[in-house]
Design an enzyme around this catalytic site. Structure first.
Site, PDB file in Angstrom:
ATOM      1  CG  ASP A   1      45.238  14.411  72.560  1.00 31.46           C
ATOM      2  OD1 ASP A   1      44.200  14.784  71.993  1.00 31.46           O
ATOM      3  OD2 ASP A   1      45.319  13.365  73.224  1.00 31.46           O
TER       4      ASP A   1
ATOM      5  CE  LYS B   1      44.692  16.252  65.689  1.00 28.08           C
ATOM      6  NZ  LYS B   1      45.415  15.718  66.849  1.00 28.08           N
ATOM      7  N   GLY B   2      43.794  21.660  67.049  1.00 28.95           N
ATOM      8  CA  GLY B   2      42.683  22.604  67.176  1.00 28.95           C
ATOM      9  C   GLY B   2      43.181  24.033  67.209  1.00 28.95           C
TER      10      GLY B   2
ATOM     11  N   GLY C   1      39.278  15.329  70.456  1.00 28.49           N
ATOM     12  CA  GLY C   1      39.023  16.375  71.448  1.00 28.49           C
ATOM     13  C   GLY C   1      40.006  17.492  71.202  1.00 28.49           C
ATOM     14  CG  HIS C   2      40.282  19.147  67.986  1.00 29.89           C
ATOM     15  ND1 HIS C   2      41.407  18.359  67.867  1.00 29.89           N
ATOM     16  CD2 HIS C   2      39.421  18.706  67.049  1.00 29.89           C
ATOM     17  CE1 HIS C   2      41.218  17.494  66.884  1.00 29.89           C
ATOM     18  NE2 HIS C   2      40.020  17.671  66.382  1.00 29.89           N
ATOM     19  CB  THR C   3      41.674  22.490  74.181  1.00 29.05           C
ATOM     20  OG1 THR C   3      41.341  21.234  74.755  1.00 29.05           O
ATOM     21  CG2 THR C   3      41.352  23.595  75.154  1.00 29.05           C
TER      22      THR C   3
ATOM     23  CB  THR D   1      37.199   7.527  72.743  1.00 27.32           C
ATOM     24  OG1 THR D   1      36.607   7.187  71.486  1.00 27.32           O
ATOM     25  CG2 THR D   1      38.587   8.098  72.503  1.00 27.32           C
TER      26      THR D   1
ATOM     27  CD  GLN E   1      40.861  10.458  65.575  1.00 27.26           C
ATOM     28  OE1 GLN E   1      40.520  10.399  64.402  1.00 27.26           O
ATOM     29  NE2 GLN E   1      40.116  11.051  66.481  1.00 27.26           N
TER      30      GLN E   1
ATOM     31  CB  VAL F   1      39.893  17.249  75.082  1.00 26.31           C
ATOM     32  CG1 VAL F   1      38.768  18.259  74.926  1.00 26.31           C
ATOM     33  CG2 VAL F   1      41.231  17.954  75.074  1.00 26.31           C
TER      34      VAL F   1
ATOM     35  CE  LYS G   1      50.161  21.439  75.652  1.00 23.38           C
ATOM     36  NZ  LYS G   1      49.458  20.368  76.317  1.00 23.38           N
TER      37      LYS G   1
HETATM   38  P1  GDP Z   1      44.361  18.394  69.395  1.00 24.32           P
HETATM   39  O1  GDP Z   1      43.516  17.204  69.675  1.00 24.32           O
HETATM   40  O2  GDP Z   1      45.533  18.087  68.507  1.00 24.32           O
HETATM   41  O3  GDP Z   1      43.574  19.566  68.880  1.00 24.32           O
HETATM   42  O4  GDP Z   1      45.003  18.845  70.781  1.00 24.32           O
HETATM   43  P2  GDP Z   1      44.273  18.934  72.225  1.00 24.32           P
HETATM   44  O5  GDP Z   1      43.402  20.139  72.246  1.00 24.32           O
HETATM   45  O6  GDP Z   1      43.682  17.626  72.591  1.00 24.32           O
HETATM   46  O7  GDP Z   1      45.527  19.108  73.181  1.00 24.32           O
HETATM   47  C1  GDP Z   1      46.422  20.166  73.034  1.00 24.32           C
HETATM   48  C2  GDP Z   1      46.409  21.031  74.313  1.00 24.32           C
HETATM   49  O8  GDP Z   1      47.548  21.865  74.314  1.00 24.32           O
HETATM   50  C3  GDP Z   1      45.225  21.957  74.426  1.00 24.32           C
HETATM   51  O9  GDP Z   1      44.867  22.045  75.773  1.00 24.32           O
HETATM   52  C4  GDP Z   1      45.751  23.297  73.910  1.00 24.32           C
HETATM   53  O10 GDP Z   1      45.083  24.415  74.497  1.00 24.32           O
HETATM   54  C5  GDP Z   1      47.166  23.232  74.384  1.00 24.32           C
HETATM   55  N1  GDP Z   1      48.150  23.931  73.552  1.00 24.32           N
HETATM   56  C6  GDP Z   1      48.232  24.002  72.194  1.00 24.32           C
HETATM   57  N2  GDP Z   1      49.358  24.632  71.820  1.00 24.32           N
HETATM   58  C7  GDP Z   1      50.020  24.974  72.963  1.00 24.32           C
HETATM   59  C8  GDP Z   1      51.271  25.611  73.249  1.00 24.32           C
HETATM   60  O11 GDP Z   1      52.021  26.000  72.360  1.00 24.32           O
HETATM   61  N3  GDP Z   1      51.607  25.751  74.572  1.00 24.32           N
HETATM   62  C9  GDP Z   1      50.812  25.309  75.584  1.00 24.32           C
HETATM   63  N4  GDP Z   1      51.224  25.464  76.847  1.00 24.32           N
HETATM   64  N5  GDP Z   1      49.635  24.697  75.350  1.00 24.32           N
HETATM   65  C10 GDP Z   1      49.254  24.526  74.065  1.00 24.32           C
HETATM   66  P1  IMO Z   2      42.598  14.047  68.721  1.00 27.54           P
HETATM   67  O1  IMO Z   2      41.909  14.390  67.424  1.00 27.54           O
HETATM   68  C1  IMO Z   2      44.432  10.974  71.202  1.00 27.54           C
HETATM   69  C2  IMO Z   2      42.974   6.860  70.624  1.00 27.54           C
HETATM   70  C3  IMO Z   2      42.233   6.220  71.771  1.00 27.54           C
HETATM   71  C4  IMO Z   2      42.636   4.768  71.564  1.00 27.54           C
HETATM   72  C5  IMO Z   2      42.665   4.654  70.045  1.00 27.54           C
HETATM   73  C6  IMO Z   2      41.397   4.053  69.452  1.00 27.54           C
HETATM   74  O2  IMO Z   2      42.097  14.817  69.894  1.00 27.54           O
HETATM   75  O3  IMO Z   2      44.073  14.070  68.561  1.00 27.54           O
HETATM   76  P2  IMO Z   2      38.941   5.001  69.096  1.00 27.54           P
HETATM   77  O4  IMO Z   2      37.915   5.470  70.073  1.00 27.54           O
HETATM   78  O5  IMO Z   2      39.335   6.026  68.091  1.00 27.54           O
HETATM   79  O6  IMO Z   2      38.579   3.699  68.437  1.00 27.54           O
HETATM   80  O7  IMO Z   2      40.252   4.684  69.985  1.00 27.54           O
HETATM   81  O8  IMO Z   2      42.849   5.955  69.545  1.00 27.54           O
HETATM   82  N1  IMO Z   2      42.427   8.165  70.184  1.00 27.54           N
HETATM   83  C7  IMO Z   2      43.007   9.350  70.436  1.00 27.54           C
HETATM   84  N2  IMO Z   2      44.088   9.663  71.170  1.00 27.54           N
HETATM   85  N3  IMO Z   2      43.779  11.945  70.543  1.00 27.54           N
HETATM   86  C8  IMO Z   2      42.690  11.635  69.789  1.00 27.54           C
HETATM   87  O9  IMO Z   2      42.074  12.545  69.003  1.00 27.54           O
HETATM   88  C9  IMO Z   2      42.231  10.299  69.733  1.00 27.54           C
HETATM   89  N4  IMO Z   2      41.213   9.667  69.109  1.00 27.54           N
HETATM   90  C10 IMO Z   2      41.361   8.365  69.379  1.00 27.54           C
HETATM   91  O10 IMO Z   2      42.664   6.722  73.020  1.00 27.54           O
HETATM   92  O11 IMO Z   2      43.938   4.555  72.011  1.00 27.54           O
HETATM   93 MG    MG Z   3      42.833  16.069  71.307  1.00 26.26          MG
END
Ligand code: GDP
Ligand code: IMO
Ligand code: MG
Length: 436
Positions: free
Chosen positions: A13, A16-17, A40-42, A132, A227, A302, A334
């Site tokens: 999180d 990366k998305g 979960g990528h936003t 998850t 991840q 997400v 962020k």
């Molecule tokens: P990922 O799993 O690595 O793709 O990340 P997630 O989407 O799960 O979580 C990252 C969150 O941070 C998302 O809600 C993005 O929209 C948000 N985000 C990404 N870059 C920035 C940033 O530079 N500033 C802020 N405020 N939010 C960001």
């Molecule tokens: P992104 O790609 C954050 C965590 C789960 C749990 C562990 C194992 O959005 O960064 P699993 O269901 O994979 O066997 O769970 O890994 N986990 C994540 N945490 N971001 C993710 O993906 C994750 N994918 C799995 O919460 O601790």
């Molecule tokens: Mg994520």
């Protein structure tokens, strides 16, 4: 050429998305190489003057860039119901998904593995991983155990039935006798899987060959990890990890593209740290500051909606990510969330039972005992969301980035100052120059 790998530096999180989406417009292929719909990528996109939010789980974030071919590599585990749900959702919003390619060697997540994931967690009680619940671990276990079901098996009904029978022979016994739960019927499982085969067929490809040819042609390929480094099954905080290789090396095994073809590795590092699920987390905050980061950073999963555990930036982890992934460029995301703090603590080393550790302790017990040693950097108050060059940032924000860069040992090439597509400072180009 070039081939670029993009990974998460912490526990996921990191954004990366958003980073993939940023590069998406200038790359030809985006490849997901590990994990499944546990990710979960936003991605937030400006469309007709309005902000549109997309939540992607199984599909590579590159699917949102019109000229990019999205690829699901052999290292991914696919829940076919989720795949089509996600494709339908995007199509309904006017996104062209017709270019998607899916590796014939990728494994599918049969419904019984979702059941096993959930009952195993319940059974573990206090020792649970906090997965998850998407069937990720059991499906990778089947792959290693050589009882997995691959995409190509959907096109040979006899083989598919044999494999499902073989897998269920043992699993149904375990479900009934150990977990006291109903097992699965072979016919039902086979029928469900076959129901997807027709729609999936045009997408199925030898994706390793396709990517190799693309690189030969001079196309740009971006490998997007699900991840992150500390959730990697080999290099993460085992057993509190996911079940795949989320580090840069996983891009090769998970796609069939060899290490000699990779040109650069971009790691995404959040300006603070979050973690979902169980496991050690040295800089975790249990006080108002943790709540501040969760609220201001909207730190809720997400995928599962769970509140994320929050803490300060840990540069021991950052250095580790640099080493394990061979990071050439960092994107710090962020940074805007840290605005308004008098002092910004950054963990520079650990105290483990009275001994200073500058590197990740090799022993997991030591990591559980690690107490952060902080350096406090002066904060800034100015709104940074409109900054587009490094020099636009307040002096203290610049100093924060430079100190972090020094501590993690690789250059910071971009800085996120907001969730939007354009809310980023590109300090150095992220794409390597094409040779020749
Ligand atoms: P990922 O799993 O690595 O793709 O990340 P997630 O989407 O799960 O979580 C990252 C969150 O941070 C998302 O809600 C993005 O929209 C948000 N985000 C990404 N870059 C920035 C940033 O530079 N500033 C802020 N405020 N939010 C960001
Ligand atoms: P992104 O790609 C954050 C965590 C789960 C749990 C562990 C194992 O959005 O960064 P699993 O269901 O994979 O066997 O769970 O890994 N986990 C994540 N945490 N971001 C993710 O993906 C994750 N994918 C799995 O919460 O601790
Ligand atoms: Mg994520």
């Amino acid at each position: 050429m070039p081939a670029i790998v993009l990974v998460g530096a912490q526990w996921g999180d990191e954004g990366k998305g958003k980073a993939t989406d940023l590069l998406g417009s200038s790359v030809d292929y985006v490849v997901k190489f590990n994990g499944g719909n546990n990710a979960g990528h936003t991605v937030v996109i400006e469309k007709d003057g309005k902000r549109e939010k997309y939540a992607l789980h199984l599909l590579p974030s590159g699917i949102l860039s019109p000229n990019c071919t999205p690829v699901i590599g052999n290292g991914v585990v696919i829940d076919l119901s989720v795949l089509f749900e996600e494709l339908d959702g995007l199509q309904a919003r006017g996104i062209d998904t017709s270019k998607l390619l899916v590796s014939a060697n990728a494994h599918v997540i049969p419904s019984y593995n979702r059941t096993i994931d959930k009952v195993t967690e319940r059974f573990l009680g206090k020792r649970r991983i906090g997965t998850t619940g998407r069937g990720i671990g059991p499906t990778y276990a089947d792959k290693m155990n050589r009882v997995g079901i691959r995409i190509q098996d959907l096109y040979d009904e006899g083989i598919l039935r044999q494999k499902v029978e073989a897998a269920l022979e043992l699993k149904n016994q375990i479900l009934a006798k150990v977990y006291n739960t109903r097992g699965s019927e072979v016919d039902e499982v086979v029928e469900e899987l076959l129901s997807y085969a027709g729609r999936l067929a045009p997408m199925v490809a030898d994706t390793s060959l396709e990517l190799s040819r693309a690189l030969d042609r001079g196309d740009t390929v971006l490998f997007e990890a699900g991840q992150a480094t500390l959730l990697d099954v080999d290099h993460g905080t085992y057993p509190y990890v996911t079940s795949s290789n989320a580090v840069a090396a996983g891009a090769c095994t998970g796609s069939g593209v060899p290490p000699t073809r990779i040109d650069s590795v971009i790691a995404i590092l959040k300006a603070y740290t979050t973690r979902v699920g169980e496991g050690p987390f040295p800089t975790e905050l249990h006080d108002d500051m943790g709540e501040f980061l969760r609220k201001t950073g909207a730190e809720f999963g997400v995928t599962t909606g769970r509140p994320r555990r929050c803490g300060w930036l840990d540069t021991v982890i950052g250095r580790y990510a640099t080493r394990i992934n061979g990071v050439t460029d960092f994107v710090i995301t962020k940074l805007d969330i840290l605005t308004g703090l008098e002092k910004v603590p950054v963990c520079v080393a650990y105290d483990v039972d009275g001994v200073r550790h500058d590197e990740m302790p090799v022993n997991q017990t030591d990591f559980h005992h690690a107490k952060p040693i902080y350096e406090e950097l002066p904060g800034w108050w100015e709104d940074i969301s409109r900054c587009r060059t490094f020099e636009d940032l307040p002096a203290n924000a610049q100093a924060y980035v430079l100190r972090v860069e020094e501590l993690i040992g690789a250059r910071v090439s971009a800085i996120g100052v907001g969730p939007g597509r354009d809310e980023i400072i590109e300090r150095f180009p992220l794409k390597p120059a094409v040779a020749g």
